[in-house]
Design a protein around this motif. Structure first.
Motif, PDB file in Angstrom:
ATOM      1  N   ARG A   1     -31.804 -39.208 -12.512  1.00  0.00           N
ATOM      2  CA  ARG A   1     -32.818 -39.571 -11.778  1.00  0.00           C
ATOM      3  C   ARG A   1     -32.216 -39.563 -10.383  1.00  0.00           C
ATOM      4  O   ARG A   1     -32.838 -38.952  -9.532  1.00  0.00           O
ATOM      5  CB  ARG A   1     -33.651 -40.978 -12.193  1.00  0.00           C
ATOM      6  CG  ARG A   1     -34.306 -40.884 -13.459  1.00  0.00           C
ATOM      7  CD  ARG A   1     -35.225 -42.172 -13.353  1.00  0.00           C
ATOM      8  NE  ARG A   1     -34.490 -43.716 -13.163  1.00  0.00           N
ATOM      9  CZ  ARG A   1     -33.839 -44.283 -14.269  1.00  0.00           C
ATOM     10  NH1 ARG A   1     -33.874 -43.581 -15.414  1.00  0.00           N
ATOM     11  NH2 ARG A   1     -33.220 -45.490 -13.801  1.00  0.00           N
ATOM     12  N   ALA A   2     -31.120 -40.362 -10.232  1.00  0.00           N
ATOM     13  CA  ALA A   2     -30.561 -40.475  -8.916  1.00  0.00           C
ATOM     14  C   ALA A   2     -30.126 -38.703  -8.407  1.00  0.00           C
ATOM     15  O   ALA A   2     -30.805 -38.554  -7.151  1.00  0.00           O
ATOM     16  CB  ALA A   2     -29.342 -41.264  -8.737  1.00  0.00           C
ATOM     17  N   LEU A   3     -29.718 -38.354  -9.341  1.00  0.00           N
ATOM     18  CA  LEU A   3     -29.431 -36.527  -8.603  1.00  0.00           C
ATOM     19  C   LEU A   3     -30.515 -35.952  -8.367  1.00  0.00           C
ATOM     20  O   LEU A   3     -30.800 -35.056  -7.316  1.00  0.00           O
ATOM     21  CB  LEU A   3     -28.488 -36.045  -9.946  1.00  0.00           C
ATOM     22  CG  LEU A   3     -28.165 -34.586  -9.707  1.00  0.00           C
ATOM     23  CD1 LEU A   3     -27.141 -34.330  -8.355  1.00  0.00           C
ATOM     24  CD2 LEU A   3     -27.236 -33.994 -10.705  1.00  0.00           C
ATOM     25  N   ALA A   4     -31.630 -36.176  -9.321  1.00  0.00           N
ATOM     26  CA  ALA A   4     -32.748 -35.277  -8.959  1.00  0.00           C
ATOM     27  C   ALA A   4     -33.320 -35.810  -7.774  1.00  0.00           C
ATOM     28  O   ALA A   4     -33.940 -34.854  -7.022  1.00  0.00           O
ATOM     29  CB  ALA A   4     -33.869 -35.433 -10.300  1.00  0.00           C
ATOM     30  N   ASP A   5     -33.518 -37.118  -7.483  1.00  0.00           N
ATOM     31  CA  ASP A   5     -34.192 -37.417  -6.126  1.00  0.00           C
ATOM     32  C   ASP A   5     -33.308 -36.953  -4.849  1.00  0.00           C
ATOM     33  O   ASP A   5     -33.800 -36.480  -3.986  1.00  0.00           O
ATOM     34  CB  ASP A   5     -34.030 -38.878  -6.302  1.00  0.00           C
ATOM     35  CG  ASP A   5     -35.172 -39.690  -7.117  1.00  0.00           C
ATOM     36  OD1 ASP A   5     -36.156 -38.991  -7.210  1.00  0.00           O
ATOM     37  OD2 ASP A   5     -35.318 -40.710  -7.261  1.00  0.00           O
TER      38      ASP A   5
ATOM     39  N   PRO B   1     -39.544 -49.914  -4.872  1.00  0.00           N
ATOM     40  CA  PRO B   1     -39.615 -48.705  -5.725  1.00  0.00           C
ATOM     41  C   PRO B   1     -39.537 -47.376  -5.399  1.00  0.00           C
ATOM     42  O   PRO B   1     -39.128 -46.426  -5.937  1.00  0.00           O
ATOM     43  CB  PRO B   1     -40.958 -48.907  -6.542  1.00  0.00           C
ATOM     44  CG  PRO B   1     -41.892 -49.676  -5.879  1.00  0.00           C
ATOM     45  CD  PRO B   1     -40.857 -50.502  -4.943  1.00  0.00           C
ATOM     46  N   GLN B   2     -40.036 -47.365  -3.854  1.00  0.00           N
ATOM     47  CA  GLN B   2     -39.846 -46.104  -3.431  1.00  0.00           C
ATOM     48  C   GLN B   2     -39.034 -46.313  -1.880  1.00  0.00           C
ATOM     49  O   GLN B   2     -39.733 -46.498  -1.116  1.00  0.00           O
ATOM     50  CB  GLN B   2     -41.341 -45.609  -2.934  1.00  0.00           C
ATOM     51  CG  GLN B   2     -42.164 -45.185  -4.002  1.00  0.00           C
ATOM     52  CD  GLN B   2     -43.288 -44.449  -3.759  1.00  0.00           C
ATOM     53  OE1 GLN B   2     -43.969 -44.782  -2.904  1.00  0.00           O
ATOM     54  NE2 GLN B   2     -43.755 -43.516  -4.853  1.00  0.00           N
ATOM     55  N   PRO B   3     -37.607 -46.121  -2.029  1.00  0.00           N
ATOM     56  CA  PRO B   3     -36.995 -46.141  -0.768  1.00  0.00           C
ATOM     57  C   PRO B   3     -37.159 -45.219   0.122  1.00  0.00           C
ATOM     58  O   PRO B   3     -37.834 -44.083  -0.059  1.00  0.00           O
ATOM     59  CB  PRO B   3     -35.575 -46.167  -1.398  1.00  0.00           C
ATOM     60  CG  PRO B   3     -35.509 -45.286  -2.711  1.00  0.00           C
ATOM     61  CD  PRO B   3     -36.915 -45.421  -3.329  1.00  0.00           C
ATOM     62  N   PRO B   4     -36.811 -45.335   1.298  1.00  0.00           N
ATOM     63  CA  PRO B   4     -37.028 -44.351   2.327  1.00  0.00           C
ATOM     64  C   PRO B   4     -36.268 -43.070   2.191  1.00  0.00           C
ATOM     65  O   PRO B   4     -35.178 -43.076   1.318  1.00  0.00           O
ATOM     66  CB  PRO B   4     -36.329 -44.821   3.677  1.00  0.00           C
ATOM     67  CG  PRO B   4     -35.566 -45.824   3.266  1.00  0.00           C
ATOM     68  CD  PRO B   4     -35.996 -46.548   1.887  1.00  0.00           C
ATOM     69  N   ARG B   5     -36.611 -42.111   2.464  1.00  0.00           N
ATOM     70  CA  ARG B   5     -36.140 -40.693   2.324  1.00  0.00           C
ATOM     71  C   ARG B   5     -34.564 -40.562   2.252  1.00  0.00           C
ATOM     72  O   ARG B   5     -33.828 -40.207   1.512  1.00  0.00           O
ATOM     73  CB  ARG B   5     -36.541 -39.680   2.811  1.00  0.00           C
ATOM     74  CG  ARG B   5     -36.243 -37.991   2.554  1.00  0.00           C
ATOM     75  CD  ARG B   5     -36.904 -37.089   3.378  1.00  0.00           C
ATOM     76  NE  ARG B   5     -36.223 -35.950   2.998  1.00  0.00           N
ATOM     77  CZ  ARG B   5     -36.396 -34.464   3.688  1.00  0.00           C
ATOM     78  NH1 ARG B   5     -37.206 -34.449   4.716  1.00  0.00           N
ATOM     79  NH2 ARG B   5     -35.861 -33.497   3.281  1.00  0.00           N
ATOM     80  N   TYR B   6     -33.943 -41.133   3.399  1.00  0.00           N
ATOM     81  CA  TYR B   6     -32.350 -41.093   3.712  1.00  0.00           C
ATOM     82  C   TYR B   6     -31.820 -41.860   2.690  1.00  0.00           C
ATOM     83  O   TYR B   6     -30.537 -41.479   2.355  1.00  0.00           O
ATOM     84  CB  TYR B   6     -32.145 -41.718   4.869  1.00  0.00           C
ATOM     85  CG  TYR B   6     -32.411 -43.119   5.127  1.00  0.00           C
ATOM     86  CD1 TYR B   6     -31.503 -43.995   4.935  1.00  0.00           C
ATOM     87  CD2 TYR B   6     -33.560 -43.778   5.770  1.00  0.00           C
ATOM     88  CE1 TYR B   6     -31.737 -45.618   5.040  1.00  0.00           C
ATOM     89  CE2 TYR B   6     -33.836 -44.928   6.230  1.00  0.00           C
ATOM     90  CZ  TYR B   6     -32.768 -45.817   5.665  1.00  0.00           C
ATOM     91  OH  TYR B   6     -33.112 -47.253   5.856  1.00  0.00           O
TER      92      TYR B   6
ATOM     93  N   GLY C   1     -32.800 -41.787  -0.701  1.00  0.00           N
ATOM     94  CA  GLY C   1     -33.226 -41.058  -1.852  1.00  0.00           C
ATOM     95  C   GLY C   1     -31.885 -40.914  -3.052  1.00  0.00           C
ATOM     96  O   GLY C   1     -31.000 -40.780  -2.608  1.00  0.00           O
ATOM     97  N   GLY C   2     -32.132 -41.482  -3.878  1.00  0.00           N
ATOM     98  CA  GLY C   2     -31.267 -41.593  -5.350  1.00  0.00           C
ATOM     99  C   GLY C   2     -30.304 -42.776  -5.189  1.00  0.00           C
ATOM    100  O   GLY C   2     -29.511 -43.027  -6.130  1.00  0.00           O
TER     101      GLY C   2
ATOM    102  N   GLY D   1     -34.575 -53.342   1.784  1.00  0.00           N
ATOM    103  CA  GLY D   1     -34.352 -52.520   0.467  1.00  0.00           C
ATOM    104  C   GLY D   1     -32.941 -51.983   0.538  1.00  0.00           C
ATOM    105  O   GLY D   1     -32.290 -52.208  -0.622  1.00  0.00           O
ATOM    106  N   VAL D   2     -32.819 -51.154   1.544  1.00  0.00           N
ATOM    107  CA  VAL D   2     -31.278 -50.386   1.298  1.00  0.00           C
ATOM    108  C   VAL D   2     -30.145 -51.331   1.365  1.00  0.00           C
ATOM    109  O   VAL D   2     -29.108 -51.177   0.705  1.00  0.00           O
ATOM    110  CB  VAL D   2     -31.238 -49.282   2.587  1.00  0.00           C
ATOM    111  CG1 VAL D   2     -29.955 -48.466   2.640  1.00  0.00           C
ATOM    112  CG2 VAL D   2     -32.478 -48.431   2.307  1.00  0.00           C
TER     113      VAL D   2
END
Length: 277
Positions: A236-240, A203-208, A210-211, A175-176
């Motif tokens: 949304r990106a900034l919040a993540d 829809p939920q990428p790995p934490r690294y 994020g955003g 996904g990344v």
């Protein structure tokens, strides 16, 4: 938490497998803390693996994924210099550390150095492929290289690297890599294609990451002059990013800069320039 007793019981394999699983879950702070505790244990003669070094590689890798690039880079340089490839285990650890170094250099916008390091790692992986399972590290490093090429504005090359290795990537890494492919398309002005590609990301990428998907989506929408949608996506990106990553992570600055461009406001003090440059 691993204890000296555990270490003396030689349960290193199980311990490191658990820490790697925790890292894949995004528990970077916990992984780094425990790995540093392991690295500080009294050294003993080891026959098959260098646990002290492996702990340090895990700790620095967790710091990079969390976003502490400058701090981690100094430590990686020291670690890599100490990790002489005297055997296959230490050679692989050194290559993992060097792949992490590519990420740190890229995050600090030292793209030329990052490209040189990535290509060197890939060459060495090719040389030892007949002796060790290198496919995962190779695909990860190629993904880092695609990001670096985007940073160098060599978007066609980045597209070729990302597209050519998508079939080899698995799980979140796929996904990344797909998001990086979309980023390379943005760099070529192919915004509709970029939107189609980034929507293939989980829809939920790995934490690294994020955003990252929302940031690339915002870039595409901004390129299509769909400003309201682009603003929603970049917020949304900034919040993540702010929720999941260290405040020093370069993606936070990229998101703030893009938001400033979209809204016409001045970027904040933490901005680091326009994404992709």
């Amino acid at each position: 938490m691993t204890t000296i007793r555990t270490a003396r019981d030689s349960q290193w394999g199980e311990t490191f497998a658990r820490l790697r699983a925790m890292s894949s879950e995004g528990r970077y702070e916990e992984v780094e803390a425990e790995a540093r505790t392991l690295a500080a244990l009294p050294r003993r003669p080891w026959r098959t693996r260098p646990p002290h070094w492996e702990a340090r590689v895990l700790a620095t890798g967790a710091a990079v994924m969390h976003g502490r690039m400058a701090e981690a880079l100094d430590e990686l340089d020291t670690l890599i210099a100490e990790l002489e490839p005297v055997g296959l285990n230490s050679q692989m650890l050194r290559l993992i550390a060097r792949s992490n170094r590519v990420v740190a250099l890229s995050g600090l916008r030292r793209y030329a150095e990052a490209e040189t390091e990535a290509n060197s790692v890939l060459r060495e992986l090719t040389r030892i492929a007949h002796r060790a399972p290198v496919a995962r590290l190779e695909v990860n490093t190629l993904g880092h290289l695609a990001v670096v090429l985007c940073g160098l504005a060599r978007h066609e090359e980045a597209e070729a690297v990302a597209r050519g290795n998508l079939s080899r990537a698995n799980g979140p890494a796929a996904g990344v890599l797909n998001t990086t492919l979309a980023r390379s398309l943005n760099g070529q002005g192919r915004y509709e294609e970029a939107l189609a590609e980034v929507r293939r990301s989980p829809p939920q990428p790995p934490r690294y990451a994020g955003g990252y998907p929302d940031l690339v989506t915002a870039e595409a929408l901004y390129g299509l002059e769909r400003r309201a949608e682009a603003e929603d996506a970049v917020r949304r990106a900034l919040a993540d990013c702010e929720r999941q990553l260290h405040p020093a992570h370069p993606r936070i600055g990229e998101a703030r800069d893009l938001l400033a461009r979209i809204t016409g406001e001045e970027p904040g003090e933490e901005s680091r320039g326009e994404p992709g440059e």
